[in-house]
Design a protein around this motif. Structure first.
Motif, PDB file in Angstrom:
ATOM      1  N   LEU A  45       0.811  -1.214   0.000  1.00 39.37           N
ATOM      2  CA  LEU A  45       0.000   0.000   0.000  1.00 39.37           C
ATOM      3  C   LEU A  45       0.855   1.280   0.000  1.00 39.37           C
ATOM      4  N   LEU A  46       1.989   1.217   0.707  1.00 40.09           N
ATOM      5  CA  LEU A  46       2.794   2.426   0.887  1.00 40.09           C
ATOM      6  C   LEU A  46       3.904   2.599  -0.151  1.00 40.09           C
ATOM      7  N   ALA A  47       4.139   1.582  -0.965  1.00 44.16           N
ATOM      8  CA  ALA A  47       5.256   1.602  -1.918  1.00 44.16           C
ATOM      9  C   ALA A  47       5.238   2.823  -2.839  1.00 44.16           C
ATOM     10  N   ASP A  48       4.049   3.249  -3.239  1.00 47.80           N
ATOM     11  CA  ASP A  48       3.937   4.375  -4.173  1.00 47.80           C
ATOM     12  C   ASP A  48       3.963   5.742  -3.472  1.00 47.80           C
ATOM     13  N   GLN A  49       3.893   5.728  -2.156  1.00 48.91           N
ATOM     14  CA  GLN A  49       3.778   7.008  -1.429  1.00 48.91           C
ATOM     15  C   GLN A  49       5.104   7.529  -0.872  1.00 48.91           C
ATOM     16  N   ILE A 105      11.142   0.602   0.900  1.00 49.64           N
ATOM     17  CA  ILE A 105      10.700   0.436   2.286  1.00 49.64           C
ATOM     18  C   ILE A 105      11.525  -0.697   2.888  1.00 49.64           C
ATOM     19  N   GLN A 106      12.218  -0.388   3.990  1.00 50.14           N
ATOM     20  CA  GLN A 106      13.042  -1.417   4.631  1.00 50.14           C
ATOM     21  C   GLN A 106      12.210  -2.162   5.669  1.00 50.14           C
ATOM     22  N   GLN A 107      12.352  -3.482   5.656  1.00 47.38           N
ATOM     23  CA  GLN A 107      11.555  -4.315   6.561  1.00 47.38           C
ATOM     24  C   GLN A 107      12.463  -5.207   7.401  1.00 47.38           C
ATOM     25  N   VAL A 108      12.270  -5.148   8.722  1.00 47.47           N
ATOM     26  CA  VAL A 108      12.939  -6.077   9.630  1.00 47.47           C
ATOM     27  C   VAL A 108      11.847  -6.665  10.515  1.00 47.47           C
ATOM     28  N   GLY A 109      11.440  -7.887  10.206  1.00 48.81           N
ATOM     29  CA  GLY A 109      10.321  -8.492  10.914  1.00 48.81           C
ATOM     30  C   GLY A 109       9.053  -7.683  10.650  1.00 48.81           C
ATOM     31  N   GLN A 110       8.436  -7.197  11.710  1.00 50.70           N
ATOM     32  CA  GLN A 110       7.211  -6.397  11.571  1.00 50.70           C
ATOM     33  C   GLN A 110       7.494  -4.890  11.546  1.00 50.70           C
ATOM     34  N   LEU A 150       8.835  -1.488   9.907  1.00 53.65           N
ATOM     35  CA  LEU A 150       9.038  -0.881   8.592  1.00 53.65           C
ATOM     36  C   LEU A 150       9.703   0.490   8.756  1.00 53.65           C
ATOM     37  N   SER A 151      10.653   0.786   7.850  1.00 53.57           N
ATOM     38  CA  SER A 151      11.341   2.077   7.842  1.00 53.57           C
ATOM     39  C   SER A 151      11.313   2.630   6.430  1.00 53.57           C
ATOM     40  N   MET A 152      11.094   3.937   6.307  1.00 59.29           N
ATOM     41  CA  MET A 152      11.032   4.555   4.970  1.00 59.29           C
ATOM     42  C   MET A 152      11.421   6.023   5.061  1.00 59.29           C
ATOM     43  N   SER A 153      11.821   6.591   3.906  1.00 60.44           N
ATOM     44  CA  SER A 153      12.175   8.007   3.825  1.00 60.44           C
ATOM     45  C   SER A 153      10.998   8.798   3.285  1.00 60.44           C
ATOM     46  N   LEU A 154      10.794   9.986   3.873  1.00 65.92           N
ATOM     47  CA  LEU A 154       9.744  10.879   3.400  1.00 65.92           C
ATOM     48  C   LEU A 154      10.375  12.087   2.730  1.00 65.92           C
ATOM     49  N   ALA A 198      -3.458   7.798   7.068  1.00 66.96           N
ATOM     50  CA  ALA A 198      -4.826   7.660   6.552  1.00 66.96           C
ATOM     51  C   ALA A 198      -4.968   6.381   5.736  1.00 66.96           C
ATOM     52  N   THR A 199      -3.964   6.076   4.912  1.00 71.74           N
ATOM     53  CA  THR A 199      -3.983   4.865   4.076  1.00 71.74           C
ATOM     54  C   THR A 199      -4.015   3.605   4.940  1.00 71.74           C
ATOM     55  N   LEU A 200      -3.198   3.597   5.991  1.00 72.52           N
ATOM     56  CA  LEU A 200      -3.146   2.435   6.883  1.00 72.52           C
ATOM     57  C   LEU A 200      -4.461   2.274   7.664  1.00 72.52           C
ATOM     58  N   LYS A 201      -5.010   3.404   8.095  1.00 69.73           N
ATOM     59  CA  LYS A 201      -6.278   3.352   8.844  1.00 69.73           C
ATOM     60  C   LYS A 201      -7.412   2.831   7.975  1.00 69.73           C
TER      61      LYS A 201
END
Length: 311
Positions: A249-253, A258-263, A265-269, A280-283
């Motif tokens: 869901l967040l890949a395009d935003q 997006i870096q993932q370690v287990g559960q 998630l880390s990303m740059s804005l 809002a997208t996650l909710k």
């Protein structure tokens, strides 16, 4: 009319034996700014500063101070700046007042003017109560303040500070920072070498990061932070089964991967305002998250990114 740069450094190079300590460095310093030379120990900061202030002869390149070549017009160029080194160049056995009087007279002030300037500087650097003590009884912070006071006797419009707060306690460092800010407010231009990232972040309008004798990056502290990836967003997806859906869901935003370690998630804005849309997208997808943190990049991140492990 375009303002003259306070300093123009063009292709400055210095070798000691076979080792190139400063390697083809170029940059300009604008009038009225704090310009920081930032780098690890041995990067070439102090050697660059020594060439800019005519204490060391360059093997190649040119430095201009307010348009004046430091080789061809050395005396005139030197009259336009003050220099404060890492170690006080003052007499240990006499008082702060006597030191300031001597240096004032050496700088051409009359006895009356020297006395007045000494009183002003003792007040400005909070040294009145210790003015008549021998320097050997001064703390490191008091000595550093006196060294800066000596360099300001002639009210230079350009001031070079070589690691001015090295070895000082946090309170004295903050006092020195306030003094530097006050000098700039009064119209001075300051060139500062430092290995302290927080100092560069607090004081510098523009920075040149030097490593292995080369300028590896230049810009404002904010620009340098932005270049290494902007704001970092971290959170944990509450349910393992929803991690893959959240990533999709967040890949395009977000900027980059997006870096993932287990559960987690880390990303740059690109901008902090993206956070609202992400939440809002996650909710909307009914994906619950925990441990949310938003971290602005620091100069530490920039410094590590640009200098560590680079040869």
């Amino acid at each position: 009319m375009t303002a003259i740069n306070a300093i123009e450094v063009n292709h400055l190079t210095k070798k000691f034996g076979e080792k190139t300590v400063v390697d083809d460095i170029s940059f300009n310093v604008r009038q009225g700014e704090v310009f920081g030379l930032l780098g690890p120990n041995g990067a070439g900061k102090t050697t660059t500063l020594r060439m800019m202030t005519t204490l060391l002869k360059a093997d190649a390149g040119q430095v201009k101070i307010f348009g004046h070549d430091t080789v061809k017009e050395g005396r005139l160029a030197r009259s336009m700046f003050g220099l404060t080194g890492q170690y006080a160049s003052v007499d240990e056995d006499i008082s702060a007042r006597e030191n300031l009087m001597i240096f004032s007279r050496l700088n051409g002030l009359s006895r009356q003017d020297a006395k007045q300037r000494t009183t002003e500087l003792l007040s400005e650097f909070s040294l009145e109560n210790s003015a008549d003590k021998a320097l050997k009884n001064f703390s490191g912070g008091m000595r550093r303040r006196l060294d800066l006071a000596v360099s300001l006797i002639t009210r230079p419009t350009l001031i070079f500070l070589d690691e001015p707060t090295t070895g000082l306690d946090p309170r004295t460092r903050n006092q020195m920072w306030d003094t530097i800010r006050r000098l700039v407010k009064q119209g001075s231009t300051v060139v500062l070498t430092t290995q302290y990232l927080d100092e560069a972040d607090q004081l510098a309008d523009n920075l040149a990061i030097i490593d292995h004798g080369k300028v590896v990056k230049m810009g404002t502290p904010a620009e340098l932070k932005q270049q290494i990836g902007g704001t970092k967003l971290n959170f944990t997806v509450s349910h393992t089964a929803q991690v893959a859906q959240a990533v999709k869901l967040l890949a395009d935003q977000v900027t980059g991967t997006i870096q993932q370690v287990g559960q987690q998630l880390s990303m740059s804005l690109a901008q902090v305002t993206q956070l609202t849309q992400i939440l809002a997208t996650l909710k909307q997808a009914k994906i619950n998250i925990d441990h949310l943190s938003v971290k602005e990049p620091s100069l530490d991140d920039v410094f590590m990114n640009l200098t560590i492990g680079k040869n």
